[in-house]
Scaffold this motif. Structure first.
Motif, short mmCIF file in Angstrom:
data_model
loop_
_atom_site.label_atom_id
_atom_site.label_comp_id
_atom_site.label_asym_id
_atom_site.label_seq_id
_atom_site.Cartn_x
_atom_site.Cartn_y
_atom_site.Cartn_z
N PHE A 116 25.06 -54.24 1.43
CA PHE A 116 24.11 -53.25 0.92
C PHE A 116 24.90 -52.11 0.30
O PHE A 116 25.72 -51.47 0.95
N ASN A 117 24.65 -51.84 -1.00
CA ASN A 117 25.38 -50.79 -1.73
C ASN A 117 24.60 -49.49 -1.86
O ASN A 117 25.17 -48.47 -2.21
N GLY A 118 23.29 -49.51 -1.64
CA GLY A 118 22.50 -48.28 -1.76
C GLY A 118 21.13 -48.55 -2.34
O GLY A 118 20.78 -49.69 -2.68
N ALA A 119 20.35 -47.48 -2.47
CA ALA A 119 18.99 -47.59 -3.00
C ALA A 119 18.65 -46.34 -3.80
O ALA A 119 19.19 -45.26 -3.54
N ASN A 120 17.76 -46.49 -4.77
CA ASN A 120 17.33 -45.38 -5.62
C ASN A 120 15.83 -45.42 -5.83
O ASN A 120 15.26 -46.49 -6.01
N VAL A 121 15.22 -44.23 -5.84
CA VAL A 121 13.81 -44.11 -6.19
C VAL A 121 13.69 -44.26 -7.70
O VAL A 121 14.48 -43.69 -8.44
N ILE A 122 12.74 -45.05 -8.14
CA ILE A 122 12.57 -45.26 -9.58
C ILE A 122 11.75 -44.14 -10.22
O ILE A 122 12.21 -43.52 -11.16
N PRO A 123 10.54 -43.83 -9.75
CA PRO A 123 9.80 -42.71 -10.36
C PRO A 123 10.25 -41.38 -9.75
O PRO A 123 10.77 -41.33 -8.65
N SER A 124 10.03 -40.29 -10.48
CA SER A 124 10.37 -38.97 -9.94
C SER A 124 9.18 -38.39 -9.19
O SER A 124 8.07 -38.89 -9.28
N GLY A 125 9.41 -37.34 -8.43
CA GLY A 125 8.34 -36.65 -7.72
C GLY A 125 8.12 -37.13 -6.30
O GLY A 125 7.15 -36.74 -5.66
N TYR A 126 9.01 -37.97 -5.79
CA TYR A 126 8.88 -38.50 -4.44
C TYR A 126 10.10 -38.14 -3.60
O TYR A 126 11.21 -38.04 -4.11
N THR A 127 9.88 -38.00 -2.32
CA THR A 127 10.96 -37.82 -1.36
C THR A 127 11.26 -39.19 -0.77
O THR A 127 10.34 -39.89 -0.34
N PHE A 128 12.54 -39.56 -0.77
CA PHE A 128 12.94 -40.87 -0.27
C PHE A 128 14.20 -40.71 0.56
O PHE A 128 15.18 -40.12 0.13
N GLU A 129 14.14 -41.19 1.78
CA GLU A 129 15.28 -41.18 2.69
C GLU A 129 15.45 -42.58 3.25
O GLU A 129 14.47 -43.27 3.53
N TYR A 130 16.69 -42.99 3.43
CA TYR A 130 16.94 -44.28 4.07
C TYR A 130 18.26 -44.21 4.82
O TYR A 130 19.10 -43.35 4.56
N ALA A 131 18.41 -45.09 5.77
CA ALA A 131 19.65 -45.21 6.52
C ALA A 131 19.77 -46.64 7.01
O ALA A 131 18.76 -47.31 7.27
N GLU A 132 20.99 -47.09 7.14
CA GLU A 132 21.23 -48.39 7.75
C GLU A 132 21.32 -48.13 9.25
O GLU A 132 22.36 -47.75 9.77
N SER A 133 20.18 -48.25 9.93
CA SER A 133 20.08 -47.86 11.34
C SER A 133 20.89 -48.77 12.25
O SER A 133 21.45 -48.32 13.24
N ASP A 134 20.95 -50.04 11.94
CA ASP A 134 21.80 -51.02 12.62
C ASP A 134 22.43 -51.86 11.53
O ASP A 134 21.92 -51.92 10.41
N LYS A 135 23.50 -52.53 11.84
CA LYS A 135 24.12 -53.39 10.84
C LYS A 135 23.12 -54.47 10.42
O LYS A 135 22.60 -55.21 11.25
N GLY A 136 22.80 -54.49 9.13
CA GLY A 136 21.84 -55.46 8.62
C GLY A 136 20.39 -55.01 8.67
O GLY A 136 19.49 -55.79 8.38
N LEU A 137 20.14 -53.74 9.03
CA LEU A 137 18.77 -53.22 9.09
C LEU A 137 18.71 -51.87 8.38
O LEU A 137 19.35 -50.91 8.81
N ILE A 138 17.94 -51.82 7.30
CA ILE A 138 17.74 -50.58 6.54
C ILE A 138 16.37 -50.04 6.88
O ILE A 138 15.37 -50.76 6.79
#
Length: 84
Positions: free
Chosen positions: A28-50
């Motif tokens: 997993f290299n990362g993630a991006n929000v496509i439209p603007s105006g949104y709050t987006f947070e993510y984390a790899e909480s366990d290995k293999g789980l986003i």
């Protein structure tokens, strides 16, 4: 890349989700929000789980008709693993 889409007849104001993947086949290299105006947070909480969370502080619906994809996830294959 993998894209997250939402389809619902009801207004969706926020989402929380988990994506599980096999770490022996993908990186997993990362993630991006496509439209603007949104709050987006993510984390790899366990290995293999986003774990992700997305919402709008302005009250913008996530399932608007003019949004084709909300989030783009970037994965790289390992050991010549192919996926759709």
């Amino acid at each position: 890349n993998l894209e997250l889409n939402i389809q619902s007849e009801y207004d969706i104001m926020g989402i929380q989700f988990d994506i599980q993947y096999n770490t022996s086949e993908l990186i997993f290299n990362g993630a991006n929000v496509i439209p603007s105006g949104y709050t987006f947070e993510y984390a790899e909480s366990d290995k293999g789980l986003i774990r992700g969370l997305m919402f709008s502080m302005e009250g913008i619906k996530l399932n608007q008709q003019n949004i084709q994809a909300l989030i783009s996830f970037d994965f790289k294959s390992l050991n010549n693993f192919t996926y759709w």
